[in-house]
Design an enzyme around this catalytic site. Structure first.
Site, PDB file in Angstrom:
ATOM      1  N   GLU A 189      17.399 -20.932-108.052  1.00 33.01           N
ATOM      2  CA  GLU A 189      18.734 -20.347-108.062  1.00 33.01           C
ATOM      3  C   GLU A 189      19.879 -21.360-108.177  1.00 33.01           C
ATOM      4  O   GLU A 189      20.927 -21.029-108.713  1.00 33.01           O
ATOM      5  CB  GLU A 189      18.929 -19.493-106.795  1.00 33.01           C
ATOM      6  CG  GLU A 189      18.070 -18.247-106.754  1.00 33.01           C
ATOM      7  CD  GLU A 189      18.398 -17.263-107.866  1.00 33.01           C
ATOM      8  OE1 GLU A 189      19.581 -17.154-108.250  1.00 33.01           O
ATOM      9  OE2 GLU A 189      17.449 -16.629-108.375  1.00 33.01           O
ATOM     10  N   SER A 467      12.624  33.164 -66.168  1.00 33.50           N
ATOM     11  CA  SER A 467      11.930  33.006 -64.887  1.00 33.50           C
ATOM     12  C   SER A 467      11.735  31.556 -64.458  1.00 33.50           C
ATOM     13  O   SER A 467      11.222  31.306 -63.366  1.00 33.50           O
ATOM     14  CB  SER A 467      10.573  33.707 -64.948  1.00 33.50           C
ATOM     15  OG  SER A 467      10.753  35.102 -65.086  1.00 33.50           O
TER      16      SER A 467
END
Length: 772
Positions: A189, A467
């Site tokens: 690079e 319940s």
């Protein structure tokens, strides 16, 4: 007389003489203005560069981890569960010698762990060998590495809390780079990185010449600094203005900062791929994403592939385009050989290696969005949202991947059996699983599709609990032992209440039947409505609400009689919170999803220790636990034993609301507490009860998980006696109606009844006792 003539001026020539000063004056004025604008723009760009670099360079997401899997002799794990956990943590099949691989032969496993830095210290790499048989680990030993009787594997990353722009990265430092990585990157690079000042005209010219010779693009002309500026500050638009800004900002960046600082920033910023909607930035994350390994562990051929992908992450994606990726990788290896960084033999060996890409990305979208949602809510008590999204925190949670899988499977399979294929308006479900003794949330399912990151029913679906409220009514009553015991007769007879505005309320049992006087334990285990309302009214609605609030309900509870039949809405998480109090003998144990939080470097920030507060009489809670165990053996929960072995002692409670709109079940074993809800998002009626809807989800889950039965410790002040509940009297163990029932000391019956001998039973009991 002849007039003398004077020389005549040429108007064109005169105009030219006057035009030159005018042109240059304009030119110099425009140049001066341009210089001022350029200087101002440069000052602005300089401020942009320095503020971004000296401030927060990266928005690093917080990483969320499951609990680590601990391996040791006797550890409870199945072979299938272990394979699932290894896959989740990014281990791959191999020789068991290379880091991050495992080998299986039947029940025999060899694992090479990666090592991991936990909040309490680093867990080194080790090679492990052990056998899994009967859901237990045996013959456990450390083959290589530091010896230890217990080894924690690297925890699976289950998600993250991400920045708004969906980027992700794992920060790396220059000193952590593997050998040859920097050389490989610069060779491909930017070979003159340490010599130029941000831009390199000669490099651009050389790249053009090399590319012409090769007949294809081999090198790029941009410096690493220019690439960093492009990724860090600018858009990807290819315009002259953007190029000019790129060059100028590159010069400014080099002017202010050291080369090593620029290089390290580049390593963490470069774009290297896409995971769904999330960008993969930096070589640290790319290493995990493509190889399931940290960058420091990569070999030369793997490093070459990552560096090669900088040129075009999508074009050279090794999962989508393996041929292109292989060609690009080999080209990078050739460049290393040409520049003298490796010899021909090394290059040949590296080019002969396969790509070695992990079958699945070791990082993907949040695996458990509903659980992560609850984690975020718990974190919000201590951290700002912006810090969670950008400071790179490491969050260690309590999630157990094996239990999570079992919970998801149970929800999906049961709903498919109850309601067929998923349809709009069809059945939905939620489930919360905690450790019974600590309140750690081990699994959480927010809906039929556990990967859906939308409405989280486990946390946000507030529905009437039916319940499920009854154990708390009876707990309020049993905390008054002078008035109520488990054998106290309660009336199962209809009645009506008339309110001040003339409205009449007439509660009924689910089956519309009445049974006269029934013992309190039977009224609870069989979930009769009429006795529950009578006891609640007698004790006081305010007392029942106080019990709920003491155990963790924070929202207002309506002070209406209908609340005694569950006309109070709660989310599954809230229900789990209050049932945690019943499972832990009366302690308010706040649910928790987080064990520890560390910063990006692994330094501890917060430790979420267990906090408990005794809020209910443990003796009274023990009596409620007894009735909830009876629920499972004789009452509304007994169908659970179609799934689980009869030897597993459980305690639980069903819940159903009008027209079956909400089906609930809450229950616990010796290890786990789980709460399930089944219903419809539109609150439409169903044909389900708690026993036919939510209970099968719960029982299917419990049947998949190795665990111990519930065997509560009898608290001080509780004594068990053989009694005849119908007669409210002490009796003999071998009498037909005898039941072994706990009482708070002093509340047991004083009367006694005899069953007239039953000599044969007594003799049999005596004879059996000789062999116990």
């Amino acid at each position: 007389m002849k007039k003398s003539s004077s020389p005549r001026k040429n108007p064109k020539k005169n105009k030219r003489k006057h035009s030159k000063p005018w042109f240059w004056r304009l030119f110099f004025r425009l140049a001066a203005i341009g210089l001022v604008i350029l200087a101002g723009w440069t000052v602005y760009l300089d401020a942009v560069v320095t503020s971004r670099f000296e401030g927060r360079r990266f928005e690093v997401p917080s990483r969320v981890y499951a609990r680590p899997l601990e391996l040791y002799d006797g550890a409870s794990v199945s072979a299938g569960g272990l394979l699932r956990e290894l896959e989740l943590a990014g281990f791959r099949r191999g020789d068991g010698v290379q880091t991050g691989t495992f080998r299986q032969s039947g029940g025999r496993f060899v694992i090479s762990s990666r090592g991991f830095r936990f909040a309490d210290g680093a867990e080194p790499r080790r090679q492990l060998s052990f056998t899994v048989s009967g859901d237990r680990v045996s013959n456990f030993r450390v083959v290589a590495g530091d010896a230890s009787p217990i080894v924690r594997l690297e925890p699976a990353q289950i998600g993250g809390i991400y920045p708004a722009h969906k980027e992700d990265r794992i920060l790396i430092r220059l000193e952590d780079l593997p050998p040859m990585f920097e050389e490989t990157l610069l060779a491909v690079e930017d070979r003159n990185f340490y010599d130029h000042s941000g831009i390199a005209p000669l490099s651009i010219a050389r790249a053009m010449w090399v590319n012409l010779q090769a007949g294809r693009v081999v090198q790029g002309g941009s410096t690493l600094t220019q690439q960093l500026v492009k990724n860090f500050f600018l858009t990807r638009d290819q315009t002259l203005i953007r190029k000019g800004n790129e060059a100028l900002m590159s010069l400014l960046l080099e002017l202010h900062y050291d080369k090593r600082d620029i290089l390290e920033t580049y390593l963490n910023e470069v774009y290297l791929g896409q995971a769904g909607s999330r960008g993969i930035h930096g070589f640290g994350l790319a290493s995990q994403f493509y190889f399931g390994e940290s960058l420091a562990n990569l070999e030369l051929h793997q490093l070459a592939l990552l560096v090669g992908m900088v040129k075009g992450p999508s074009y050279y994606d090794p999962r989508r385009h393996p041929e292109r990726a292989l060609e690009r990788r080999n080209l990078v290896i050739d460049v290393l050989a040409e520049t003298g960084h490796i010899d021909a033999a090394q290059a040949s060996r590296a080019k002969g290696r396969p790509l070695g890409i992990a079958a699945r990305p070791s990082y993907s979208e949040n695996r458990y969005p509903a659980y992560i949602d609850l984690v975020r809510r718990h974190l919000a008590r201590d951290y700002k949202e912006e810090d969670l999204k950008s400071e790179g925190l490491r969050i260690f949670t309590t999630l157990d991947p094996l239990l999570q899988h079992a919970a998801e499977y149970s929800v999906r399979e049961t709903l498919d059996g109850l309601g067929g294929a998923p349809t709009e308006g069809g059945l939905e479900s939620a489930m919360v699983v905690t450790a019974r003794d600590s309140g750690e949330v081990l699994a959480l399912v927010g809906g039929r599709d556990p990967k859906f990151a939308g409405f989280n029913r486990a946390v946000d679906a507030s529905r009437p609990i039916g319940s499920l409220v009854k154990p708390f009514i009876y707990l309020a009553a049993l905390q008054q032992p002078q008035r109520y015991t488990l054998i106290t007769p309660v009336e199962d007879r209809s009645f009506s209440l008339v309110f001040d505005d003339g409205r009449r309320w007439e509660p009924q049992n689910y089956d519309k039947q009445e049974r006269g006087d029934v013992p309190l334990h039977s009224a609870l285990s069989r979930s009769y409505n009429l006795p529950a309302v009578r006891v609640g009214l007698d004790v006081g609605i305010d007392k029942v609400i106080a019990v709920l609030q003491d155990l963790g309900v924070t929202s207002p509870v309506p002070e209406y009689p209908s609340m005694l039949l569950g006309a109070v809405s709660m989310s599954p998480v809230t229900v789990t919170q209050i049932y945690q109090g019943l499972a832990t003998s009366g302690f308010n144990t706040p649910l928790r999803t987080i064990r520890q939080v560390t910063d990006a470097k692994g330094e501890p920030l917060s430790r979420y220790n267990l906090k408990v507060d005794q809020v209910a009489d443990p003796a009274a809670v023990h009596l409620v636990q007894y009735a909830m165990q009876e629920t499972m053996q004789e009452g509304t929960g007994r169908s659970a034993y179609r799934f689980v072995p009869g030897s597993l002692t459980l305690a639980g409670k069903t819940g159903t609301t009008d027209d079956g709109r909400d089906s609930w079940f809450a229950g616990f074993s010796g290890d786990l507490l789980a709460v399930t809800w089944v219903g419809r998002d539109d609150n439409g009626p169903t044909s389900l009860t708690g026993a036919s809807g939510a209970l099968p989800v719960w029982a299917r889950f419990m049947s998949q998980v190795p665990q111990h039965g519930f065997s509560p410790v009898v608290p001080d002040g509780v004594r068990y006696h053989w009694v005849d509940p119908a007669a409210e009297a002490l009796t003999d163990e071998f009498c037909d109606n005898a039941r072994f029932v706990p009482f708070i000391a002093g509340s047991e019956p004083t009367a006694t009844v005899s069953c007239s001998g039953r000599l044969q039973k007594r003799l049999r009991g005596w004879f059996e006792g000789l062999f116990q």
